[in-house]
Design a protein around this motif. Structure first.
Motif, PDB file in Angstrom:
ATOM      1  N   LYS A 216       0.827  -1.208   0.000  1.00 13.70           N
ATOM      2  CA  LYS A 216       0.000   0.000   0.000  1.00 13.70           C
ATOM      3  C   LYS A 216       0.864   1.262   0.000  1.00 13.70           C
ATOM      4  O   LYS A 216       0.485   2.286  -0.577  1.00 13.70           O
ATOM      5  CB  LYS A 216      -0.925  -0.015   1.219  1.00 13.70           C
ATOM      6  CG  LYS A 216      -1.911   1.139   1.261  1.00 13.70           C
ATOM      7  CD  LYS A 216      -2.835   1.020   2.476  1.00 13.70           C
ATOM      8  CE  LYS A 216      -3.818   2.189   2.534  1.00 13.70           C
ATOM      9  NZ  LYS A 216      -4.720   2.073   3.706  1.00 13.70           N
ATOM     10  N   THR A 217       2.038   1.182   0.646  1.00 14.14           N
ATOM     11  CA  THR A 217       2.947   2.332   0.704  1.00 14.14           C
ATOM     12  C   THR A 217       3.343   2.789  -0.697  1.00 14.14           C
ATOM     13  O   THR A 217       3.470   3.992  -0.959  1.00 14.14           O
ATOM     14  CB  THR A 217       4.215   1.961   1.498  1.00 14.14           C
ATOM     15  OG1 THR A 217       3.853   1.441   2.777  1.00 14.14           O
ATOM     16  CG2 THR A 217       5.119   3.171   1.668  1.00 14.14           C
ATOM     17  N   PHE A 218       3.522   1.834  -1.600  1.00 15.60           N
ATOM     18  CA  PHE A 218       4.063   2.151  -2.922  1.00 15.60           C
ATOM     19  C   PHE A 218       2.990   2.227  -4.010  1.00 15.60           C
ATOM     20  O   PHE A 218       3.313   2.433  -5.171  1.00 15.60           O
ATOM     21  CB  PHE A 218       5.122   1.110  -3.302  1.00 15.60           C
ATOM     22  CG  PHE A 218       6.284   1.081  -2.352  1.00 15.60           C
ATOM     23  CD1 PHE A 218       7.298   2.013  -2.452  1.00 15.60           C
ATOM     24  CD2 PHE A 218       6.348   0.137  -1.329  1.00 15.60           C
ATOM     25  CE1 PHE A 218       8.370   1.997  -1.575  1.00 15.60           C
ATOM     26  CE2 PHE A 218       7.410   0.108  -0.444  1.00 15.60           C
ATOM     27  CZ  PHE A 218       8.421   1.049  -0.559  1.00 15.60           C
ATOM     28  N   GLN A 219       1.717   2.079  -3.632  1.00 15.22           N
ATOM     29  CA  GLN A 219       0.643   2.160  -4.619  1.00 15.22           C
ATOM     30  C   GLN A 219       0.609   3.515  -5.332  1.00 15.22           C
ATOM     31  O   GLN A 219       0.399   3.562  -6.559  1.00 15.22           O
ATOM     32  CB  GLN A 219      -0.707   1.876  -3.958  1.00 15.22           C
ATOM     33  CG  GLN A 219      -1.880   1.821  -4.925  1.00 15.22           C
ATOM     34  CD  GLN A 219      -1.759   0.697  -5.945  1.00 15.22           C
ATOM     35  OE1 GLN A 219      -1.423  -0.429  -5.590  1.00 15.22           O
ATOM     36  NE2 GLN A 219      -2.037   1.003  -7.222  1.00 15.22           N
ATOM     37  N   PRO A 220       0.815   4.654  -4.616  1.00 15.35           N
ATOM     38  CA  PRO A 220       0.819   5.945  -5.334  1.00 15.35           C
ATOM     39  C   PRO A 220       1.913   6.016  -6.399  1.00 15.35           C
ATOM     40  O   PRO A 220       1.714   6.634  -7.452  1.00 15.35           O
ATOM     41  CB  PRO A 220       1.069   6.970  -4.218  1.00 15.35           C
ATOM     42  CG  PRO A 220       0.562   6.300  -2.975  1.00 15.35           C
ATOM     43  CD  PRO A 220       0.893   4.850  -3.152  1.00 15.35           C
ATOM     44  N   PHE A 221       3.032   5.376  -6.147  1.00 15.97           N
ATOM     45  CA  PHE A 221       4.103   5.354  -7.147  1.00 15.97           C
ATOM     46  C   PHE A 221       3.684   4.547  -8.367  1.00 15.97           C
ATOM     47  O   PHE A 221       3.905   4.970  -9.514  1.00 15.97           O
ATOM     48  CB  PHE A 221       5.377   4.769  -6.527  1.00 15.97           C
ATOM     49  CG  PHE A 221       6.541   4.679  -7.467  1.00 15.97           C
ATOM     50  CD1 PHE A 221       7.144   5.821  -7.954  1.00 15.97           C
ATOM     51  CD2 PHE A 221       7.031   3.446  -7.878  1.00 15.97           C
ATOM     52  CE1 PHE A 221       8.229   5.745  -8.835  1.00 15.97           C
ATOM     53  CE2 PHE A 221       8.104   3.352  -8.744  1.00 15.97           C
ATOM     54  CZ  PHE A 221       8.703   4.502  -9.227  1.00 15.97           C
ATOM     55  N   LYS A 222       3.065   3.409  -8.128  1.00 19.13           N
ATOM     56  CA  LYS A 222       2.562   2.595  -9.236  1.00 19.13           C
ATOM     57  C   LYS A 222       1.523   3.376 -10.049  1.00 19.13           C
ATOM     58  O   LYS A 222       1.553   3.360 -11.291  1.00 19.13           O
ATOM     59  CB  LYS A 222       1.946   1.302  -8.699  1.00 19.13           C
ATOM     60  CG  LYS A 222       1.358   0.405  -9.775  1.00 19.13           C
ATOM     61  CD  LYS A 222       0.720  -0.838  -9.167  1.00 19.13           C
ATOM     62  CE  LYS A 222       0.070  -1.717 -10.220  1.00 19.13           C
ATOM     63  NZ  LYS A 222      -0.571  -2.917  -9.624  1.00 19.13           N
ATOM     64  N   ASP A 223       0.604   4.059  -9.365  1.00 20.92           N
ATOM     65  CA  ASP A 223      -0.420   4.843 -10.058  1.00 20.92           C
ATOM     66  C   ASP A 223       0.215   5.941 -10.901  1.00 20.92           C
ATOM     67  O   ASP A 223      -0.243   6.230 -12.017  1.00 20.92           O
ATOM     68  CB  ASP A 223      -1.386   5.460  -9.045  1.00 20.92           C
ATOM     69  CG  ASP A 223      -2.209   4.398  -8.306  1.00 20.92           C
ATOM     70  OD1 ASP A 223      -2.317   3.264  -8.816  1.00 20.92           O
ATOM     71  OD2 ASP A 223      -2.729   4.707  -7.210  1.00 20.92           O
ATOM     72  N   TRP A 224       1.254   6.560 -10.363  1.00 23.52           N
ATOM     73  CA  TRP A 224       1.948   7.637 -11.086  1.00 23.52           C
ATOM     74  C   TRP A 224       2.603   7.099 -12.354  1.00 23.52           C
ATOM     75  O   TRP A 224       2.535   7.725 -13.420  1.00 23.52           O
ATOM     76  CB  TRP A 224       2.990   8.275 -10.171  1.00 23.52           C
ATOM     77  CG  TRP A 224       3.857   9.302 -10.830  1.00 23.52           C
ATOM     78  CD1 TRP A 224       3.507  10.572 -11.160  1.00 23.52           C
ATOM     79  CD2 TRP A 224       5.220   9.127 -11.241  1.00 23.52           C
ATOM     80  NE1 TRP A 224       4.569  11.217 -11.751  1.00 23.52           N
ATOM     81  CE2 TRP A 224       5.631  10.346 -11.803  1.00 23.52           C
ATOM     82  CE3 TRP A 224       6.124   8.067 -11.171  1.00 23.52           C
ATOM     83  CZ2 TRP A 224       6.914  10.536 -12.311  1.00 23.52           C
ATOM     84  CZ3 TRP A 224       7.402   8.253 -11.668  1.00 23.52           C
ATOM     85  CH2 TRP A 224       7.784   9.476 -12.236  1.00 23.52           C
ATOM     86  N   LEU A 225       3.227   5.914 -12.266  1.00 27.60           N
ATOM     87  CA  LEU A 225       3.856   5.315 -13.438  1.00 27.60           C
ATOM     88  C   LEU A 225       2.829   5.020 -14.526  1.00 27.60           C
ATOM     89  O   LEU A 225       3.113   5.158 -15.724  1.00 27.60           O
ATOM     90  CB  LEU A 225       4.575   4.018 -13.056  1.00 27.60           C
ATOM     91  CG  LEU A 225       5.815   4.145 -12.177  1.00 27.60           C
ATOM     92  CD1 LEU A 225       6.277   2.761 -11.728  1.00 27.60           C
ATOM     93  CD2 LEU A 225       6.947   4.857 -12.922  1.00 27.60           C
ATOM     94  N   ARG A 226       1.621   4.630 -14.128  1.00 28.83           N
ATOM     95  CA  ARG A 226       0.595   4.225 -15.085  1.00 28.83           C
ATOM     96  C   ARG A 226      -0.201   5.408 -15.623  1.00 28.83           C
ATOM     97  O   ARG A 226      -1.019   5.232 -16.542  1.00 28.83           O
ATOM     98  CB  ARG A 226      -0.351   3.222 -14.434  1.00 28.83           C
ATOM     99  CG  ARG A 226       0.364   1.945 -14.009  1.00 28.83           C
ATOM    100  CD  ARG A 226      -0.534   1.019 -13.214  1.00 28.83           C
ATOM    101  NE  ARG A 226      -1.561   0.410 -14.039  1.00 28.83           N
ATOM    102  CZ  ARG A 226      -2.414  -0.521 -13.604  1.00 28.83           C
ATOM    103  NH1 ARG A 226      -2.351  -0.912 -12.335  1.00 28.83           N
ATOM    104  NH2 ARG A 226      -3.312  -1.037 -14.400  1.00 28.83           N
ATOM    105  N   SER A 227       0.008   6.588 -15.067  1.00 30.42           N
ATOM    106  CA  SER A 227      -0.725   7.766 -15.542  1.00 30.42           C
ATOM    107  C   SER A 227      -0.031   8.359 -16.770  1.00 30.42           C
ATOM    108  O   SER A 227       1.163   8.204 -16.974  1.00 30.42           O
ATOM    109  CB  SER A 227      -0.806   8.819 -14.438  1.00 30.42           C
ATOM    110  OG  SER A 227       0.483   9.331 -14.131  1.00 30.42           O
TER     111      SER A 227
END
Length: 324
Positions: A216-227
């Protein structure tokens, strides 16, 4: 029409580095991130820690290799293999071994120096291209790349009140200087299992401090990569260019810099010319790479042994006489 066009954020693959001492949880956290970014796809792992990564095989699904030597070429080949065989992410645990491990860049440079008669100046000519190829593979991969790095205490010598003292600057990764800045997300980890984001291109992760990080800590990073926009299809690769030959003028500048360190600004050009003449160089001509390499070796020897120009020329003349 201008060659410039509006910048557009595109979807991209993540490049993550986890830095910390032994016991900080880098390997476990690396598996968390690689599994998250792979998004259900296969995860590859290079384990340089004698199989320790496989102790987490009951918690994560991944395929692993455990090399026993750690040249940059081994790491580059692992990344390429993961790309070609459909993996979604690769974890490299740890990248430090490609620098200081058995067969790593430092040992490669030492071996090359021994083969060249102690010429440290030219030794890195054989190592730097291999390490640069590894950096290109890390940063240009078409899959997600997560690496761990061990750290060391970084020092600097400062002068205070006329006395030189050693000052601690903090922890630095055991790898080539500046490599850590090639990543999208740089995380420092402590032995208390605390992570601190020290550098990132993702606003949602900037300055984040978390105890015991989870997916969950790194989910925002994953979302940013996919945007962002879908990247345009890569063009077909062009035929491989013929490898460029080393440039004699650039090498000459390097030799002059080495001579400057040896004899100072007033004499470095004269000293270089004198040594080149001993290898058959004629004034107003461009020295050959062989002549420059030989002179670099002499200057390197002089720096290591505190030799004068006269002493080096004497050694050079004696060696030429023996060869004859």
């Amino acid at each position: 029409m201008s060659m410039f066009k509006p910048a557009t954020k595109e979807q991209s693959k993540g490049h993550v580095a986890l830095l910390g001492p032994a016991g900080a949880g880098k390997s476990y956290t690396g598996l968390i991130i690689a599994t998250l970014l792979a998004d259900g796809g296969k995860v590859a792992a290079l384990d340089s820690e004698r199989g320790s990564l496989s102790k987490y095989a009951d918690k994560f699904r991944f395929d692993v290799i455990t090399p026993t030597t750690f040249s940059p070429q081994v790491y580059t080949a692992a990344i390429k293999d993961a790309e070609e065989n459909g993996y979604g992410a690769i974890l490299i645990d740890s990248l430090s071994h490609a620098w200081m491990g058995p067969g790593g860049a430092l040992q490669m440079a030492d071996d090359a120096k021994a083969r060249s008669g102690g010429n440290g100046f030219t030794a890195w000519r054989h190592v730097t291209p291999a390490h640069n190829a590894l950096v290109d593979a890390l940063t240009g991969s078409n899959i997600h790349v997560v690496v761990t790095c061990r750290v060391k205490m970084e020092h600097v010598i400062v002068e205070e009140n006329g006395k030189k003292t050693v000052k601690k600057l903090g922890m630095a990764p055991i790898q080539r200087d500046g490599l850590e800045y090639e990543f999208d997300l740089l995380v420092d980890m402590t032995v208390d299992q605390e992570m601190m984001v020290s550098k990132t291109r993702c606003d949602a992760m900037r300055g984040l401090v978390v105890q015991m990080p989870t997916a969950k800590t790194f989910q925002p990073f994953k979302d940013w990569l996919r945007s962002g926009a879908t990247p345009a299809a890569a063009p077909s690769p062009a035929p491989a260019p013929v490898a460029a030959q080393p440039d004699a003028k650039a090498r000459y500048a390097e030799v002059l810099a080495l001579a400057l360190e040896w004899v100072g600004e007033a004499e470095h050009k004269k000293a270089t010319a004198a040594l080149l003449a001993g290898y058959g160089w004629k004034p107003k001509t461009t020295p050959t790479l062989e002549q420059l390499d030989a002179v670099a070796g002499l200057i390197d020897m002089a720096l290591r042994n505190g030799m004068t120009l006269a002493g080096v020329i004497e050694r050079q003349t004696a060696a030429a006489g023996g060869a004859a």
